[in-house]
Design a protein around this motif. Sequence first.
Motif, PDB file in Angstrom:
ATOM      1  N   VAL A 142       0.846  -1.198   0.000  1.00  0.00           N
ATOM      2  CA  VAL A 142       0.000   0.000   0.000  1.00  0.00           C
ATOM      3  C   VAL A 142       0.880   1.246   0.000  1.00  0.00           C
ATOM      4  O   VAL A 142       0.634   2.206  -0.743  1.00  0.00           O
ATOM      5  CB  VAL A 142      -0.972  -0.001   1.208  1.00  0.00           C
ATOM      6  N   GLY A 143       1.931   1.218   0.789  1.00  0.00           N
ATOM      7  CA  GLY A 143       2.834   2.365   0.858  1.00  0.00           C
ATOM      8  C   GLY A 143       3.526   2.663  -0.457  1.00  0.00           C
ATOM      9  O   GLY A 143       3.571   3.818  -0.904  1.00  0.00           O
ATOM     10  N   ILE A 144       4.053   1.630  -1.103  1.00  0.00           N
ATOM     11  CA  ILE A 144       4.761   1.869  -2.359  1.00  0.00           C
ATOM     12  C   ILE A 144       3.772   2.199  -3.476  1.00  0.00           C
ATOM     13  O   ILE A 144       4.093   2.994  -4.368  1.00  0.00           O
ATOM     14  CB  ILE A 144       5.704   0.702  -2.723  1.00  0.00           C
ATOM     15  N   ALA A 170       4.683   6.519 -17.884  1.00  0.00           N
ATOM     16  CA  ALA A 170       3.262   6.263 -18.159  1.00  0.00           C
ATOM     17  C   ALA A 170       2.797   4.932 -17.565  1.00  0.00           C
ATOM     18  O   ALA A 170       1.602   4.736 -17.358  1.00  0.00           O
ATOM     19  CB  ALA A 170       3.008   6.274 -19.662  1.00  0.00           C
ATOM     20  N   TRP A 171       3.697   4.030 -17.291  1.00  0.00           N
ATOM     21  CA  TRP A 171       3.350   2.730 -16.707  1.00  0.00           C
ATOM     22  C   TRP A 171       3.154   2.799 -15.201  1.00  0.00           C
ATOM     23  O   TRP A 171       2.555   1.890 -14.613  1.00  0.00           O
ATOM     24  CB  TRP A 171       4.440   1.712 -16.988  1.00  0.00           C
ATOM     25  N   ILE A 172       3.655   3.828 -14.566  1.00  0.00           N
ATOM     26  CA  ILE A 172       3.683   3.867 -13.108  1.00  0.00           C
ATOM     27  C   ILE A 172       2.288   3.763 -12.472  1.00  0.00           C
ATOM     28  O   ILE A 172       2.115   2.994 -11.528  1.00  0.00           O
ATOM     29  CB  ILE A 172       4.472   5.092 -12.604  1.00  0.00           C
ATOM     30  N   PRO A 173       1.277   4.460 -12.969  1.00  0.00           N
ATOM     31  CA  PRO A 173      -0.048   4.295 -12.345  1.00  0.00           C
ATOM     32  C   PRO A 173      -0.586   2.865 -12.453  1.00  0.00           C
ATOM     33  O   PRO A 173      -1.172   2.342 -11.500  1.00  0.00           O
ATOM     34  CB  PRO A 173      -0.936   5.278 -13.119  1.00  0.00           C
ATOM     35  N   THR A 174      -0.357   2.216 -13.576  1.00  0.00           N
ATOM     36  CA  THR A 174      -0.806   0.830 -13.737  1.00  0.00           C
ATOM     37  C   THR A 174      -0.060  -0.098 -12.787  1.00  0.00           C
ATOM     38  O   THR A 174      -0.661  -0.976 -12.154  1.00  0.00           O
ATOM     39  CB  THR A 174      -0.615   0.360 -15.199  1.00  0.00           C
ATOM     40  N   LEU A 175       1.239   0.104 -12.669  1.00  0.00           N
ATOM     41  CA  LEU A 175       2.030  -0.706 -11.748  1.00  0.00           C
ATOM     42  C   LEU A 175       1.585  -0.473 -10.310  1.00  0.00           C
ATOM     43  O   LEU A 175       1.528  -1.414  -9.504  1.00  0.00           O
ATOM     44  CB  LEU A 175       3.519  -0.408 -11.920  1.00  0.00           C
ATOM     45  N   ALA A 176       1.238   0.772  -9.988  1.00  0.00           N
ATOM     46  CA  ALA A 176       0.733   1.085  -8.647  1.00  0.00           C
ATOM     47  C   ALA A 176      -0.578   0.354  -8.371  1.00  0.00           C
ATOM     48  O   ALA A 176      -0.782  -0.181  -7.274  1.00  0.00           O
ATOM     49  CB  ALA A 176       0.533   2.587  -8.497  1.00  0.00           C
TER      50      ALA A 176
END
Length: 116
Positions: free
Chosen positions: A17-19, A42-48
Motif C-alpha cells: 500500500v505504501g509503495i 506512463a506505466w507507473i499508475p498501472t504498476l501502482a
Amino acid sequence: MDIVSVTVICVAVLANVGIAAADLAKAPFVLANSAEVGVPSAWIPTLALLKAAGAAGLLLGLLGVRPLGIAAAVGLVLFYAGAVIAHVRARVFHTIGFPGLFLALAAGTLALTATR
C-alpha cells in the motif's frame, strides 16, 4: 493462523500500500528509479494499481478468502521478480535491494499463505 503469519502478511499489505501510494503520488524516488531501469513513467499508475490489488488480495486472504490471498501472493512474487529482472537487465544494482526486499516479503507471504 499464528502471529508470525499474520504479522508478515500485514507487513506485506502495508508495504505494498505504501509503495503504491508513492507511485500514485509520483514521488521523486519512484520517478528516478523507474527512469533508471527503463520503465516508462506512463506505466507507473498501472504498476501502482497492481501493487494495490496485490495488497487488497492479501488482506482478503487474511480475512478468510484463502484462494484470493494465495493468488495475490503469487501475483506479487511474479511482479517483484520482474522488477528484479528489470534492475539486472538495466545493470542498476545500487537500488536492487528494494525490489529484492519486496520479492522476499512476497515470497514469505506466499509460503505462509499456502501452508496454513
